[in-house]
Design a protein around this motif. Structure first.
Motif, PDB file in Angstrom:
ATOM      1  N   CYS A  40       0.831  -1.209   0.000  1.00  0.00           N
ATOM      2  CA  CYS A  40       0.000   0.000   0.000  1.00  0.00           C
ATOM      3  C   CYS A  40       0.865   1.258   0.000  1.00  0.00           C
ATOM      4  O   CYS A  40       0.579   2.220  -0.721  1.00  0.00           O
ATOM      5  N   LEU A  41       1.913   1.249   0.815  1.00  0.00           N
ATOM      6  CA  LEU A  41       2.820   2.401   0.832  1.00  0.00           C
ATOM      7  C   LEU A  41       3.510   2.590  -0.517  1.00  0.00           C
ATOM      8  O   LEU A  41       3.671   3.726  -0.990  1.00  0.00           O
ATOM      9  N   ALA A  42       3.904   1.491  -1.148  1.00  0.00           N
ATOM     10  CA  ALA A  42       4.552   1.581  -2.460  1.00  0.00           C
ATOM     11  C   ALA A  42       3.582   2.128  -3.506  1.00  0.00           C
ATOM     12  O   ALA A  42       3.978   2.935  -4.367  1.00  0.00           O
ATOM     13  N   LEU A  43       2.329   1.732  -3.427  1.00  0.00           N
ATOM     14  CA  LEU A  43       1.324   2.243  -4.372  1.00  0.00           C
ATOM     15  C   LEU A  43       1.107   3.735  -4.173  1.00  0.00           C
ATOM     16  O   LEU A  43       1.060   4.497  -5.146  1.00  0.00           O
ATOM     17  N   VAL A  44       0.998   4.176  -2.930  1.00  0.00           N
ATOM     18  CA  VAL A  44       0.814   5.603  -2.654  1.00  0.00           C
ATOM     19  C   VAL A  44       2.036   6.393  -3.118  1.00  0.00           C
ATOM     20  O   VAL A  44       1.905   7.478  -3.709  1.00  0.00           O
ATOM     21  N   ALA A  45       3.233   5.858  -2.888  1.00  0.00           N
ATOM     22  CA  ALA A  45       4.452   6.539  -3.334  1.00  0.00           C
ATOM     23  C   ALA A  45       4.497   6.627  -4.863  1.00  0.00           C
ATOM     24  O   ALA A  45       4.894   7.658  -5.426  1.00  0.00           O
ATOM     25  N   ALA A  46       4.092   5.569  -5.541  1.00  0.00           N
ATOM     26  CA  ALA A  46       4.080   5.585  -7.002  1.00  0.00           C
ATOM     27  C   ALA A  46       3.059   6.605  -7.523  1.00  0.00           C
ATOM     28  O   ALA A  46       3.343   7.340  -8.483  1.00  0.00           O
ATOM     29  N   LEU A  47       1.897   6.656  -6.900  1.00  0.00           N
ATOM     30  CA  LEU A  47       0.894   7.632  -7.317  1.00  0.00           C
ATOM     31  C   LEU A  47       1.374   9.058  -7.075  1.00  0.00           C
ATOM     32  O   LEU A  47       1.146   9.955  -7.898  1.00  0.00           O
ATOM     33  N   GLY A  49       4.510  10.023  -7.051  1.00  0.00           N
ATOM     34  CA  GLY A  49       5.539  10.271  -8.057  1.00  0.00           C
ATOM     35  C   GLY A  49       4.949  10.608  -9.411  1.00  0.00           C
ATOM     36  O   GLY A  49       5.419  11.534 -10.094  1.00  0.00           O
ATOM     37  N   VAL A  50       3.914   9.907  -9.796  1.00  0.00           N
ATOM     38  CA  VAL A  50       3.254  10.207 -11.073  1.00  0.00           C
ATOM     39  C   VAL A  50       2.620  11.586 -11.023  1.00  0.00           C
ATOM     40  O   VAL A  50       2.702  12.359 -11.985  1.00  0.00           O
ATOM     41  N   GLN A  51       1.981  11.912  -9.910  1.00  0.00           N
ATOM     42  CA  GLN A  51       1.376  13.245  -9.773  1.00  0.00           C
ATOM     43  C   GLN A  51       2.430  14.337  -9.875  1.00  0.00           C
ATOM     44  O   GLN A  51       2.216  15.364 -10.519  1.00  0.00           O
ATOM     45  N   TYR A  52       3.575  14.130  -9.261  1.00  0.00           N
ATOM     46  CA  TYR A  52       4.662  15.112  -9.327  1.00  0.00           C
ATOM     47  C   TYR A  52       5.155  15.278 -10.768  1.00  0.00           C
ATOM     48  O   TYR A  52       5.367  16.402 -11.233  1.00  0.00           O
ATOM     49  N   LEU A  53       5.339  14.156 -11.477  1.00  0.00           N
ATOM     50  CA  LEU A  53       5.816  14.235 -12.852  1.00  0.00           C
ATOM     51  C   LEU A  53       4.800  14.903 -13.763  1.00  0.00           C
ATOM     52  O   LEU A  53       5.163  15.680 -14.660  1.00  0.00           O
TER      53      LEU A  53
END
Length: 57
Positions: A40-47, A49-53
Motif C-alpha cells: 500500500c505504501l509503495a502504491l501511494v508513493a508511485a501515485l 511520483g506520477v502526480q509530481y511528474l
C-alpha cells in the motif's frame, strides 16, 4: 452404446471426479498484513511520483 455402458461399470470408482469441497478460508497472518501494508505504501508513493511528474509539465 452398450459397449460404453459396460465399460463404465468396469472402470474403478477412483477414476471418476469427486464432489466439490469448498475451501476453508485461513486467517490472515501478521506477515501477510505487513506485506500488504508495504504494498500500500509503495502504491501511494508511485501515485505521488506520477502526480509530481505530471504536474511539472
Amino acid at each position: 452404446m452398450r459397449l460404453l455402458t459396460t465399460f463404465a461399470f468396469l472402470v474403478p470408482e477412483s477414476a471418476f471426479a469427486g464432489g466439490f469441497e469448498r475451501p476453508i478460508p485461513q486467517a490472515q497472518t501478521a506477515a501477510a498484513e505487513f506485506w500488504f501494508f508495504v504494498a500500500c505504501l509503495a502504491l501511494v508513493a508511485a501515485l505521488a511520483g506520477v502526480q509530481y511528474l505530471v504536474s511539472r509539465r
